[in-house]
Scaffold this active site. Structure first.
Site, PDB file in Angstrom:
ATOM      1  N   SER A 325     -48.874 -62.166 -87.712  1.00 30.81           N
ATOM      2  CA  SER A 325     -48.868 -60.704 -87.688  1.00 30.81           C
ATOM      3  C   SER A 325     -50.109 -60.142 -88.380  1.00 30.81           C
ATOM      4  O   SER A 325     -50.749 -59.218 -87.882  1.00 30.81           O
ATOM      5  CB  SER A 325     -47.601 -60.167 -88.369  1.00 30.81           C
ATOM      6  OG  SER A 325     -47.640 -58.756 -88.461  1.00 30.81           O
ATOM      7  N   TRP A 328     -53.087 -60.844 -86.176  1.00 31.87           N
ATOM      8  CA  TRP A 328     -53.075 -59.969 -84.995  1.00 31.87           C
ATOM      9  C   TRP A 328     -53.673 -58.610 -85.320  1.00 31.87           C
ATOM     10  O   TRP A 328     -54.369 -58.006 -84.488  1.00 31.87           O
ATOM     11  CB  TRP A 328     -51.632 -59.792 -84.503  1.00 31.87           C
ATOM     12  CG  TRP A 328     -51.489 -58.878 -83.329  1.00 31.87           C
ATOM     13  CD1 TRP A 328     -51.602 -59.201 -82.005  1.00 31.87           C
ATOM     14  CD2 TRP A 328     -51.204 -57.466 -83.352  1.00 31.87           C
ATOM     15  NE1 TRP A 328     -51.405 -58.092 -81.210  1.00 31.87           N
ATOM     16  CE2 TRP A 328     -51.163 -57.013 -82.017  1.00 31.87           C
ATOM     17  CE3 TRP A 328     -50.979 -56.555 -84.371  1.00 31.87           C
ATOM     18  CZ2 TRP A 328     -50.899 -55.681 -81.682  1.00 31.87           C
ATOM     19  CZ3 TRP A 328     -50.726 -55.229 -84.039  1.00 31.87           C
ATOM     20  CH2 TRP A 328     -50.681 -54.802 -82.716  1.00 31.87           C
ATOM     21  N   HIS A 329     -53.438 -58.132 -86.534  1.00 34.19           N
ATOM     22  CA  HIS A 329     -53.924 -56.801 -86.898  1.00 34.19           C
ATOM     23  C   HIS A 329     -55.441 -56.750 -87.050  1.00 34.19           C
ATOM     24  O   HIS A 329     -56.038 -55.681 -86.874  1.00 34.19           O
ATOM     25  CB  HIS A 329     -53.261 -56.333 -88.198  1.00 34.19           C
ATOM     26  CG  HIS A 329     -51.916 -55.717 -88.002  1.00 34.19           C
ATOM     27  ND1 HIS A 329     -50.764 -56.462 -87.960  1.00 34.19           N
ATOM     28  CD2 HIS A 329     -51.530 -54.431 -87.802  1.00 34.19           C
ATOM     29  CE1 HIS A 329     -49.727 -55.661 -87.765  1.00 34.19           C
ATOM     30  NE2 HIS A 329     -50.168 -54.427 -87.651  1.00 34.19           N
ATOM     31  N   GLY A 330     -56.065 -57.852 -87.380  1.00 34.17           N
ATOM     32  CA  GLY A 330     -57.515 -57.799 -87.517  1.00 34.17           C
ATOM     33  C   GLY A 330     -58.113 -59.129 -87.906  1.00 34.17           C
ATOM     34  O   GLY A 330     -57.453 -59.986 -88.501  1.00 34.17           O
ATOM     35  N   PHE A 475     -57.190 -52.052 -83.864  1.00 36.17           N
ATOM     36  CA  PHE A 475     -56.471 -53.322 -83.983  1.00 36.17           C
ATOM     37  C   PHE A 475     -56.102 -53.884 -82.619  1.00 36.17           C
ATOM     38  O   PHE A 475     -55.597 -54.975 -82.547  1.00 36.17           O
ATOM     39  CB  PHE A 475     -55.202 -53.135 -84.815  1.00 36.17           C
ATOM     40  CG  PHE A 475     -55.479 -52.476 -86.156  1.00 36.17           C
ATOM     41  CD1 PHE A 475     -56.510 -52.913 -86.938  1.00 36.17           C
ATOM     42  CD2 PHE A 475     -54.699 -51.414 -86.595  1.00 36.17           C
ATOM     43  CE1 PHE A 475     -56.777 -52.311 -88.163  1.00 36.17           C
ATOM     44  CE2 PHE A 475     -54.947 -50.804 -87.812  1.00 36.17           C
ATOM     45  CZ  PHE A 475     -55.990 -51.257 -88.592  1.00 36.17           C
TER      46      PHE A 475
END
Length: 475
Positions: A325, A328-330, A475
């Site tokens: 997670s 995935w955001h950055g 993102f």
């Protein structure tokens, strides 16, 4: 093209609405769907036309693989071909996302670790790739499991490209979207849906333009300031401002997306439910970015064994999900650390509950918000050092004032005293006020709703001159 722009509100949205329902009204069902696909692709290409081939290739590859898997019985396809299609689909989607999002991050860390000097590629991240990749990955997996029949190509294109949720979600699943595009009753405009959609869009626009963009000045000034120490007052102002800026920015976008979807008789899933009232980290992730949590639970956590394994494996599964997670955001260590810390918080919550311990809900809410607020500093900071400087300053009570170095970086259309009042209002609204979705569904006074929608819309329009992109576009 941003939701909070004149060209979207007064040109693109009404033209698309009239074209879609107009063609449906004339009995041109397929042409109406085609028009919606073209409009959505135009909306996407408006940001950068070079993004267009990427999403088109992605659609063609994923639909082709799913076609083979869902029609395998009719085509008498050997079972190993289905599994091969699944593997190719997973590698293609993860590879596409990895190339555009993580190539430079990987090269930077290789260079730092081995002292090499590989050149960075400076690859431009296509907007929405994290979202439409996850949606199509879900479709490929469901096709392999025979959970859904193959839709016609136009319905699949609308599932992927439907413009309200294309750039930043909510992340939708095939079974909740495809039947809506196929439904005959959704081809006719419905007055209640149009009104509810406009109402929710207006509230979301106000959350973005009037609240998020106003309090952003306090956060941006702090994170952009190159100093090795902040006063305690500055550190808390910076952290709280970003905590509520992010919430009202992202939830405002989702409210607008859900509202637009409602105008087109498409029900998009709820993505936020008062997250800062969560009483623990598990509760927070049932309320924040709910569709991402749902995707990771359904397509990663459960396939790993979920909660059915022995406890050590369950805790590992939780840690892995939140590591992914964060990633995935950055593409940055701050995002990874943020994700790992949230995973640790969920693990602590699980162990706490299993031990039979409890605490008053008000204390749970205070404790959870306290740590969530600190973790958002890590999430927002450009690097770990900057995050540490701000967090350390939050607990240094040597000064409770704002320095000239900080206040000189506070440009704003509105006076800072007004922005401060807006921040206080945002804190109250975020912690104890109703959500926009609750106002739309629970509050029955139609006339008050009409006045609220008009006021929110008109006031927001006055501030649209300061067009600011949505945070989750990054993102």
């Amino acid at each position: 093209m941003l939701f909070n722009s004149f060209v979207f509100i007064f040109v693109f949205l009404p033209i698309t609405f009239i074209a879609y329902f107009g063609l449906n009204g004339l009995g041109h069902k397929r042409l109406a769907k085609f028009a919606l696909v073209i409009a959505s692709l135009y909306f996407y290409a408006f940001f950068n036309v070079s993004y267009l081939p990427i999403i088109i290739v992605s659609i063609l590859v994923n639909y082709g693989l799913s076609y083979v898997m869902t029609d395998s019985i009719k085509m008498r396809t050997p079972p190993y071909i289905n599994k091969l299609c699944l593997i190719v689909g997973i590698i293609f989607n993860i590879g596409l996302l990895g190339y555009f999002k993580y190539t430079d991050f990987f090269i930077e860390n290789i260079n730092a670790l081995f002292g090499s000097s590989f050149l960075l590629r400076h690859i431009i991240l296509p907007l929405g790739i994290s979202f439409f990749t996850f949606q199509q990955l879900a479709f490929v997996v469901d096709s392999y499991k025979k959970k859904n029949k193959l839709p016609n190509f136009l319905d699949y294109c609308n599932f992927v490209t439907f413009f309200p949720q294309l750039i930043a979600g909510p992340i939708v699943l095939p079974e909740e979207m495809l039947p809506q595009f196929e439904s005959a009753k959704n081809r006719v405009p419905i007055a209640k849906n149009i009104f509810d959609g406009i109402y929710l869009f207006s509230l979301g626009l106000a959350k973005k333009v009037l609240i998020a963009d106003s309090i952003a000045v306090f956060a941006n000034a702090g994170f952009n300031l190159d100093v090795d120490h902040y006063t305690m007052a500055e550190a808390w102002l910076i952290s709280l401002s970003y905590t509520f800026q992010l919430y009202f920015d992202f939830s405002g976008y989702c409210d607008m997306a859900i509202g637009i979807g409602r105008m087109f008789n498409i029900n998009l899933p709820l993505n936020f439910n008062a997250p800062y009232r969560a009483t623990n980290f598990q509760d927070f992730w049932r309320r924040w970015h709910m569709t991402l949590n749902r995707f990771l639970t359904q397509y990663l956590y459960i396939p790993l064994g979920g909660s059915r394994c022995k406890e050590s494996k369950v805790l590992f599964n939780i840690a892995l999900v939140f590591f992914i997670s964060g990633l995935w955001h950055g593409a940055g260590w701050t995002f990874i650390i943020w994700g790992v810390c949230h995973g640790f918080g969920v693990i602590i919550t699980r162990l706490w509950k299993k031990s039979g311990l409890s605490m008053p809900s008000w204390l749970g809410m205070f404790t959870t918000f306290f740590f969530i607020n600190i973790l958002w500093v890590i999430f927002r900071a450009d690097n770990v050092h900057k995050a540490w400087v701000i967090i350390k300053s939050m607990f240094d009570n040597t000064s409770l004032t704002l320095t000239n170095a900080y206040t000189s970086h506070l440009p704003s259309i509105l006076p800072n005293s007004v922005n401060m009042i807006i921040l206080l209002g945002a804190i109250l609204l975020g912690l104890v006020g109703p959500t926009a979705y609750q106002l739309m569904t629970d509050y029955k006074a139609v006339r008050v709703k009409q006045v609220t929608a008009i006021l929110g819309f008109v006031i927001s329009i006055l501030f649209i001159s300061r067009v600011v992109t949505f945070l989750y576009f990054n993102f």
